[in-house]
Each structure stands twice: as structure tokens, then as C-alpha cells.
Write a protein that holds these residues in place. Sequence first.
Motif, PDB file in Angstrom:
ATOM      1  N   PHE A 107       0.836  -1.208   0.000  1.00 41.54           N
ATOM      2  CA  PHE A 107       0.000   0.000   0.000  1.00 41.54           C
ATOM      3  C   PHE A 107       0.869   1.256   0.000  1.00 41.54           C
ATOM      4  CE2 PHE A 107      -2.128   3.312   2.532  1.00 41.54           C
ATOM      5  CZ  PHE A 107      -3.362   3.413   1.919  1.00 41.54           C
ATOM      6  N   ARG A 108       1.878   1.249   0.851  1.00 35.52           N
ATOM      7  CA  ARG A 108       2.771   2.407   0.958  1.00 35.52           C
ATOM      8  C   ARG A 108       3.594   2.603  -0.318  1.00 35.52           C
ATOM      9  NH1 ARG A 108       4.382   5.014   5.758  1.00 35.52           N
ATOM     10  NH2 ARG A 108       2.509   6.036   6.450  1.00 35.52           N
ATOM     11  N   ALA A 109       4.018   1.482  -0.888  1.00 31.70           N
ATOM     12  CA  ALA A 109       4.855   1.552  -2.094  1.00 31.70           C
ATOM     13  C   ALA A 109       4.077   2.180  -3.246  1.00 31.70           C
ATOM     14  CB  ALA A 109       5.343   0.157  -2.472  1.00 31.70           C
ATOM     15  N   TYR A 110       2.753   1.974  -3.258  1.00 30.47           N
ATOM     16  CA  TYR A 110       1.939   2.479  -4.358  1.00 30.47           C
ATOM     17  C   TYR A 110       2.038   3.997  -4.479  1.00 30.47           C
ATOM     18  CZ  TYR A 110      -1.878   2.709  -7.720  1.00 30.47           C
ATOM     19  OH  TYR A 110      -2.614   2.913  -8.860  1.00 30.47           O
ATOM     20  N   THR A 111       2.183   4.678  -3.361  1.00 34.03           N
ATOM     21  CA  THR A 111       2.327   6.142  -3.391  1.00 34.03           C
ATOM     22  C   THR A 111       3.758   6.543  -3.039  1.00 34.03           C
ATOM     23  OG1 THR A 111       1.436   6.184  -1.146  1.00 34.03           O
ATOM     24  CG2 THR A 111      -0.095   6.721  -2.900  1.00 34.03           C
ATOM     25  N   LYS A 112       4.650   5.616  -3.227  1.00 30.54           N
ATOM     26  CA  LYS A 112       6.083   5.851  -3.000  1.00 30.54           C
ATOM     27  C   LYS A 112       6.356   6.401  -1.605  1.00 30.54           C
ATOM     28  CE  LYS A 112       7.149   6.430  -7.879  1.00 30.54           C
ATOM     29  NZ  LYS A 112       5.792   6.146  -8.400  1.00 30.54           N
TER      30      LYS A 112
END
Lengths: 488, 269
Positions: free
Chosen positions: A327-332
Amino acid sequence: MAQKITIEPVTRVEGHGKVTIHLDDNHQVTESRLHIVEFRGFERFVCGRPFWEAPVLVQRLCGICPVSHHLAAAKAMDMLVGAGDGNGLTPVAEKMRRLMHYGQIFQSHVLHFFHLASPDLLFGMDADPERRNVIGVILEHPELAKQAVLMRKYGQEIIAATAGKKIHGTGAIPGGINKNLSLEDRDAFLNGINGNPDLSADKMIEWSEAALALLLDYHSSHTEFLDGFAAFSSNHLSLVRPDGALDLYHGIIRAVDPEGKRIVNDVDSRDYLDVVEEEVRSWSYMKFPYIKELGPKEGWYRVGPLARLNVCDFIPSPKAQAAFEQFRAYTKGKPNHMSMHYHWARLIETLHAAEMMKELLLDPDLQGTDLVIKGERCGEGIGLLEAPRGTLFHHYQVNEQDLITMCNLIVSTTNNNEPMNRAVNSAAVAQMTGKAEITEPMMNAVEVAIRAYDPCLSCATHAMGQMPLEVTLYDAAGAVVDQQRKGM
Amino acid sequence: MSEDMNGGMDNTLTDPLSSTNLMSLTIDGQEIQAEKGQTIVQAAQKNGIYIPTLCALHADKESGLKHDLAPGTCRICTVKANGRTTAACTTPISQGLVVENDTPELNDLRKTIVELLFVEGNHFCPSCEKSGSCDLQALAYRYQMLTPRFHYAFTPRKVNADMPKLLWDGNRCILCRRCVLAIRTEEGEPLFVFANRGDKSTITVDTELIQDISEELAQQAMDICPVGAIIRKGKGFDTPFGQRKYDHSPIGSDTACSSGENKAGGEKS
Ligand code: SF4
Ligand code: SF4
Ligand code: FES
């Protein structure tokens, strides 16, 4: 000609509401407002009642998450009877309450996602309302529907075993809890209620993972819609454990700005009044809270699953942590501002709740017998909690005779008041611009925006295809030029 | 019968002294025997027949009372004795008495009394600590009170929280007078008293005497109150669901009613 569209009523748990959309002469949306006529009577009618009644009384604030209000009030009462501010209870009391709370989060999130939101996702927002409801889900996805029902039941049974009843229990009392968990109940929850292996702790984890996978699959084919619908940047606020972990039961107050910079840094929950203030606006009964330091214009914030995942550093359960990293990686690593991603965050929390329930069930502390502690009584109690839909603030003052003299409640919906207004506006701009006619999909789009934040009684009715909804189109002179009604 | 009168003799119904005192009567057509001087309620209970009571209370371990109470204030026990309507808790039995008790007419009357008590006070059962252990609520279930037949009176009621160990909530008080009669100091002085008259009647508390009552007396006051009007302070809701008085068996189910379910012969202990 300038027009005003009114969607009324949008029936809510707290009362009634309506949506008005203002159009200019060119049918461009100029402003949208979600008016919530929230019943704030609770703050007055708990006054004069003995303090130990509050946790039982105030849970009537909400029909979907009564446990959250019960526990927030009980935490305030802990402080009052000198039992700490949420950390001072006996292990059995704290863990029973946590189990109760994870049961609540789990069942509420499941209800919110499957029953209220999934019809829109599975069939599309503009599908025929006859099909786009929970009955449609049952007919076309029977296995999914069955899982949803059993997951909800599991959460409800956890609540019943800890609070005494599925709704409106009395488990949490000032300074502790009134019962522990029987071995019989523990075994049933671990191995399957009534011997049904589908109602076991492991199944709940498995099905939570499956629900999350379903949403991610949907996301891959509807990326534009889920990412773009009612997206806007904002601040985010929630409680976190002092080490930065997601903690839904107790923590310190933290908030981040749209870029992820800390704007409220680890403030003790008892000092909430140093952090938030509420603004009154003439057109709504519901107040608009904001971060004091930033003022009402800049300081409004979002709460709830999306905000919590934007604020915390990690999730203290392995499967949910893995999902959180994705989830966090999706918005860098930056805060996620997409309203529809509330559902994504919600399902990660559902998985976390399932993992936590299992962990707690395996903890022998739950069979302890030391239920209540008390210390030096004081005149003021503050209890904060992360309810399914966001942060709850409960604040009470009590006189020497033990009667409540002041009560201030900021509930999740109030915290999300400004964001919900923005989400409604954003949906209206997308749907109404250049149009003069009110269509069912347009009305539904507005509700989809609201529903990402908060389910409501109207939505539950809507799930059956019967939402009581009235849309009225006014011209500049205030005359009705178009009116649509359904389910009334 | 007290120990003194018995002189240490075995106190059973075969005792010659007792048997001469026995009287026969019928309740709802069932013939029973009871001791002279007993009230209809006492006779019925001894024989396993349920007559509802709110103000009357028997002396036993559970109530902690040394003497039976029958203030006759609530009228829920109304029966027909030899055709005349009367309060069963204050009417003594007589030889050959014919009592009507469990009849549709009388039960409807009792339901009415319960409904009137509800609309007169301000009862919010969901947040009341006595919920589940409350006799008034239990009777409302027994007589299947559903929607109110009468207008709510919205009577302004007081809460007295000035006592150190107790809280008195006038919203729930049904003025049964149990506390007035039963809760006393060791010297026999009443702590609760009736004040005013008619619809202004209320309970007042002896502010001096109440200051240093024991924990036990405070608990007894809470237990003796049939409703949630007298509440212990500073604690509450510590009895979980499932362990409250009427969680497993509704009021009156320990003594069957006479619709064909009477325990034959009643209790003879
Ligand atoms: S006293 Fe009895 S009837 Fe009245 S509110 Fe309490 S439980 Fe209900
Ligand atoms: S306080 Fe309780 S016991 Fe006393 S009169 Fe009122 S209802 Fe009866
Ligand atoms: S029980 Fe007989 S009058 Fe109250």
C-alpha cells in the motif's frame, strides 16, 4: 440559469442529511455541501447521570460501532477512577477490551466493504440498481456473500463473548472489565464456533486475505476510477502506538500533512484540546474540527483507515504488514489521498484485526481473574480510540457527587466532515458538469463518495435498492424544475 | 413461626400445633392449605402458585429481611377473593376462601399497572444498571408490554447524589416503600422516608444518618429496591450478562402460574 440540486434525505446513523449541489447558468458545479443534521443530544443528556453509566449510555450514538463508543467512554472513566489513561489496566482487562475492539473493527469493516461498498465495485457504479445491491452480490457471487456473512458473524460473536451482547453490551466498566473469556469460548473461536471450521480464527485470516486480493484485482482493472474518484490531498490524523505502530485501541495523537511531514507529533491523548478545535458553520449542525495550529482553512484533516495507514510507521502483525508495505509503495511512501483507497486501507485493517484476534485468543492472560483496578479518583476523564471509521474523542467532567457535568464528543464522522464535503463536491463536479438532468448514477456517485468514508443507514437500505432519496433541481428563482425520488 | 414459639420442636406440617392452624382455600380452582394468619400471597407462594408482587417481599436469605414486607402500595398483586377485588399481599386467608388470580381480566389489570408505572417515571432500561435484575422490567416482559397505551407523563424527577455510598434516582422510583420499611439503622431509625402526598410523593433521605452507613447496608438498600432507583455509587454494571437475576428464568417461573402448570401440592419445606 443558476440551479441548485438537493439530494434529501441522506439518512445517516446520526440522523438525517441532505446534499445540495449548486450549478451556475452553464451547468457548472459551483459548490456542493453535505448537510448532516447530526443528533448531538448525547452531550447534553449524559449530564446529570452518574459517570459509570456513560459507557453504556453513549454507545447508543451509533448502531454500527457501539463498541467503539462504549470503549472510548470506558477509557475516559478509567482515567476518572485513577486507573490510568488506557495503559493502566490489568492484563486481562486490557486484552479483553482489545479483543472486543478488534471484533468490532472486523465486523464493521466487513459490513462496510461487502454489504455497502462491494455492489458498486462488483457491478459498477452505473449498473442497474436492481442488480447493484447486496442481493445481487448473493446471486452472482454466492461464495463471497457467504464468507461476508460468516466473517461478520465471527466479529459479532467475539463482541458477544467479551461485551456480553452482540450490540450494546456492558463489558467495559470504569477501571476494567466485568468478565474474562471462558476456555470454552476461546476454543470455539480458535477451532470454529459450534464446531463449524468456517467460523475459526484461521478462516477469518484466510478470507480477509482473499477480500484484499479481490480488491487489488479490481484495482488492476479499474485503476483510473479507484485512483481518481473523489481524490484530493489533505492532512491525516490518527492515534499511533508510541513506537509508531498502528494501534486501534490506544495511542498518542499524530498527524501528517499532504507530503507526509509530521504536523502533530506524538501528543498525549489527554492533551487533545491542545491539538484540535471545532468550527461551527451556519449551514450544518455538525461542527468542523481542525488542527489548532493550522487554523480552520489549512487544518482540516481526514481520519479512518486511509488516514491511519498514512500516519503509522508499521503494522504489528505480519500479513497486514506485508499488505501495508505494498500500500505504501503504491504512493512511493507519501500519504495516499485517493478516497476510494479507503476501501483498500479498510481491508488491510480487516486482515490486521483477524490476525490480532487470533493472537489475543492464544494469550492465557484472557483467562485471568484480576478484572478491575482503581486508584485516586479525579474529576476529569478523556478517552480516545480509533473506531472503524476514525478517531473518537470522548471527554467528561464529573462533580464530587459522581454526576457528569460536561461532555464533549468528537466522533469519526465529525472529524471527516470537511473531507466528506470535498468528496461529495468532487463526485458532483465529475458527474454533473454540463448536465441539467439528475440521473440515478449521478445520485449514486455522490453516495459512493460518502460511502468510502462512512456507511450509513441509508446505504444499508440502498444496498437493497431502496434508498430513500429525493433530488430536487431548483432554478435561480427557487422554483422546482426537476425532481427525482426513489425508495420513498 | 418463630423459634421461641416452637420451643426447639421439629417444625413441620405434621406438627400438631401447626395442623390445627391449617386452613383450606382455592386459588384458580386449585385447593390448597395454608396457615391461619398468612396472607393470600404467602399462602400462594408456599403452594407454588405465582402472584406477582412489587412492594411485598418475603423474609428469606436472598432478601436479607427478618420480617415479611407488605406495604400494599403497588397493587400489582390484585386478585379477586370471594368475588371482591383486593390486594393479595395484605389480605389474610380465611377458611374456604375462593381466590381468582391468573385470569385474563386480572392479568390485563396488572399489565395496566405496569404500563402506568412506566409512563409515570422516566425509565431508560438500556442504560439502567438494574436492567435484567429489575422486577418492574421483568413484569413488563411477563405481561408482554409492547407499545405504550398511555401518554408519557414526562414527570420531572430528581436524582439525589449527595449520599456518600448511594445514589437515588427518582426517575426510576415506583414509591413501593420497601426502602422506607426495611433500610434502618441498628437502632431501628429509618434512612429513607416518604415525603409529600399524592402525585408529589417522593422519597427523601435522612442526610445525617446516611453519612456513615456500612457497605453492607448500602448493598442491601440496592438489593431491596425492586427497580434501579437505589444504586451503589462508584461501581456499576459489574454483573455480566447471563448472570443477572432474570437472565435464565423469567419472573414467576420458579412458582408456576395456574394455567395448568401448577406444581402439584406446592412446596412443603
Ligand atoms: S428501573 Fe427497571 S424498568 Fe426502570 S429503567 Fe431500570 S430496568 Fe428499566
Ligand atoms: S427507592 Fe426503591 S425501594 Fe424505595 S420506594 Fe423507590 S422504588 Fe421502592
Ligand atoms: S405487592 Fe401487593 S400491593 Fe404491592
